[in-house]
Scaffold this active site. Structure first.
Site, PDB file in Angstrom:
ATOM      1  N   GLN A  20      12.574  26.162  94.771  1.00 46.96           N
ATOM      2  CA  GLN A  20      11.400  26.819  94.192  1.00 46.96           C
ATOM      3  C   GLN A  20      10.284  25.846  93.818  1.00 46.96           C
ATOM      4  O   GLN A  20       9.147  26.251  93.642  1.00 46.96           O
ATOM      5  CB  GLN A  20      11.823  27.630  92.962  1.00 46.96           C
ATOM      6  N   HIS A 114      21.735  26.584  93.769  1.00 46.62           N
ATOM      7  CA  HIS A 114      20.804  27.573  93.209  1.00 46.62           C
ATOM      8  C   HIS A 114      20.230  28.391  94.375  1.00 46.62           C
ATOM      9  O   HIS A 114      19.127  28.140  94.852  1.00 46.62           O
ATOM     10  CB  HIS A 114      19.709  26.887  92.400  1.00 46.62           C
ATOM     11  N   ASN A 158      24.514  28.933  90.471  1.00 50.12           N
ATOM     12  CA  ASN A 158      23.543  29.718  89.716  1.00 50.12           C
ATOM     13  C   ASN A 158      23.696  31.208  90.025  1.00 50.12           C
ATOM     14  O   ASN A 158      23.648  31.614  91.186  1.00 50.12           O
ATOM     15  CB  ASN A 158      22.119  29.286  90.104  1.00 50.12           C
ATOM     16  N   GLU A 159      23.868  31.980  88.992  1.00 48.50           N
ATOM     17  CA  GLU A 159      23.920  33.438  89.094  1.00 48.50           C
ATOM     18  C   GLU A 159      24.893  33.903  90.174  1.00 48.50           C
ATOM     19  O   GLU A 159      24.500  34.491  91.192  1.00 48.50           O
ATOM     20  CB  GLU A 159      22.522  34.027  89.287  1.00 48.50           C
TER      21      GLU A 159
HETATM   22  C1  BGC Z   1      16.851  32.796  89.098  1.00 52.79           C
HETATM   23  C2  BGC Z   1      15.558  32.064  89.344  1.00 52.79           C
HETATM   24  C3  BGC Z   1      14.406  33.057  89.349  1.00 52.79           C
HETATM   25  C4  BGC Z   1      14.344  33.709  87.992  1.00 52.79           C
HETATM   26  C5  BGC Z   1      13.179  34.649  87.773  1.00 52.79           C
HETATM   27  C6  BGC Z   1      16.769  33.935  88.152  1.00 52.79           C
HETATM   28  O1  BGC Z   1      17.321  35.029  88.787  1.00 52.79           O
HETATM   29  O2  BGC Z   1      17.869  31.893  88.783  1.00 52.79           O
HETATM   30  O3  BGC Z   1      15.672  31.353  90.528  1.00 52.79           O
HETATM   31  O4  BGC Z   1      13.207  32.468  89.689  1.00 52.79           O
HETATM   32  O5  BGC Z   1      15.527  34.410  87.759  1.00 52.79           O
HETATM   33  O6  BGC Z   1      13.255  35.776  88.560  1.00 52.79           O
END
Ligand code: BGC
Length: 416
Positions: A20, A114, A158-159
């Site tokens: 990003q 990520h 991540n997530e």
């Molecule tokens: C993610 C980011 C994303 C942010 C805002 C999260 O889901 O880890 O990569 O930019 O939320 O939407």
């Protein structure tokens, strides 16, 4: 007026993700998807924020604001651009980032994955591939053998639940529909796999995808601990507050279970869970309800609902029973005063959790800078630092100074 003092050692940070902000992440699956005609991505990430080149001054700027930690991701597609061949220069790059954080007084927290993956991994089955956990663990081992002794924590993935969040909340259509889109088919074609075999991380929503992701996490943690037993390791989850509207008790409970709890139940041995929360999601008997009329909506189309953070910290702690690190919380808005209001209310919730004895280790604002918001491109502005996309100039927003001051003093006064 309420005066809040946060615990000693409380982490105050901001976060970014390689794809990003760095720019030109050309070996990754998402980069490929961005280039296809008919892509789901409204624009390509291009040179992003040039953080790959500008990290030293960006880190110095964050430190000067008052923060004490920085969460950033290292990019698998750069570190292992071809299967089994690791790039010394990419590892040196991230090693310099870690050194730079330490020199500036920021504790480095790295995320190993990520959302983006090397294209070769997708050819090997992506996030439903049976070898993926072992391949991820090998990559984790490589990274930790270089950076592990100098960092304060690792978020493996991540997530882990992002695919389920996006589809269950109605933010993305079902995978069957996505697979028919021209951009998806073209990207699959480019990698010589079928549309069904093409399986980037964000779309691994099936039970087999979930198990692949969680196995990758576990195997990576085992490798990390064999090198650095004391290094704090966790996974991060997108845990929006899932609530029931009229008649929606059952369906909300089902989503809470499938989107949050199944993951939380599997991480009870981790050092921490990274909670990433932006809003609440309401369900009635027909499914996702969307924003309630009269409730302000952010530039992501979510309800302005900062109280969700407190609820999700509580849920994460109730189920997983391990310390919570807020690894992301924030708002997309061009009205910076709304950002300050949002974070004020979110931090009020953090305080309430701390007062109840929940071990919240820190608060990480998403994001350090305005950046590439995946499918939505550069429109949503989450940053506390604005980026001029033409000149790459940085300017700190009022919210950045405000939050940095709270970080510096580890205290704040809220008029609530
Ligand atoms: C993610 C980011 C994303 C942010 C805002 C999260 O889901 O880890 O990569 O930019 O939320 O939407």
């Amino acid at each position: 007026m309420a005066k809040y003092q946060f615990p000693d050692g409380f982490l105050w940070g901001t976060a970014t993700a390689a794809h990003q902000v760095e720019g030109n992440n050309t070996n990754s699956d998402i980069w490929l998807m961005e280039q296809m005609s008919g892509s789901m991505f409204v624009e390509p990430s291009g040179n992003a924020c040039e953080h790959f080149e500008r990290y030293a001054s960006d880190i110095a700027l964050l430190a000067s604001l008052g923060f004490n930690s920085y969460r950033f991701s290292v990019e698998w597609a750069r570190i292992e651009p071809e299967e089994g061949s690791f790039s010394d220069s990419a590892l040196e790059h991230y090693s310099s980032m870690v050194d730079c954080c330490i020199a500036q007084g920021l504790k480095p927290f790295i995320t190993l994955h990520h959302f983006t993956s090397p294209q070769w991994l997708i050819q090997r089955g992506g996030w439903e591939g049976s070898d993926t956990p072992a391949l991820f663990a090998r990559y984790a081992e490589k990274v930790i053998s270089v950076l592990g002794s100098r960092i304060n924590g690792v978020c493996t993935i991540n997530e882990a639940n992002i695919g389920r969040v996006l589809t269950s909340s109605g933010m993305l259509p079902s995978l069957d529909i996505i697979r028919q889109t021209p951009g998806w088919r073209a990207a699959a074609n480019a990698l010589d796999v079928t549309a069904d075999e093409f399986m980037p991380f964000m779309f691994a929503i099936s039970e087999s995808g979930r198990q692949t992701i969680m196995a990758a996490h576990r195997q990576a943690v085992n490798c990390i601990k064999s090198i650095q037993p004391a290094l704090s390791c966790g996974i991060t989850l997108a845990v929006q507050d899932i609530v029931a509207g009229p008649g929606g008790e059952e369906i909300a409970a089902k989503h809470r279970r499938e989107v949050n709890e199944v993951y939380l139940n599997e991480i009870t041995e981790d050092d921490f869970v990274g909670v990433q929360c932006y809003s609440r999601h309401r369900y009635d008997s027909n499914g996702p309800m969307g924003p309630e009329s009269g409730v302000e909506v952010t530039d992501m189309g979510y309800e302005f609902w900062p109280e969700a953070l407190e609820q999700t910290i509580r849920q994460a702690y109730d189920v997983a029973g391990i310390p919570v690190l807020v690894t992301e919380n924030g708002i997309a808005t061009t009205d910076d005063r709304r950002r300050i209001d949002y974070v004020t209310r979110a931090l009020t919730g953090v305080q309430a959790c701390l007062n109840d004895g929940i071990p919240v280790l820190g608060y990480t604002y998403w994001s350090a800078m305005d950046n590439f918001e995946w499918m939505l491109g550069y429109r949503p502005k989450f940053g506390i630092i604005a980026i001029d996309r033409k000149t790459q100039g940085r300017s700190v927003k009022q919210s950045g100074k405000w939050l940095g001051d709270i970080a510096r003093t580890n205290a704040t006064t809220f008029s609530v």
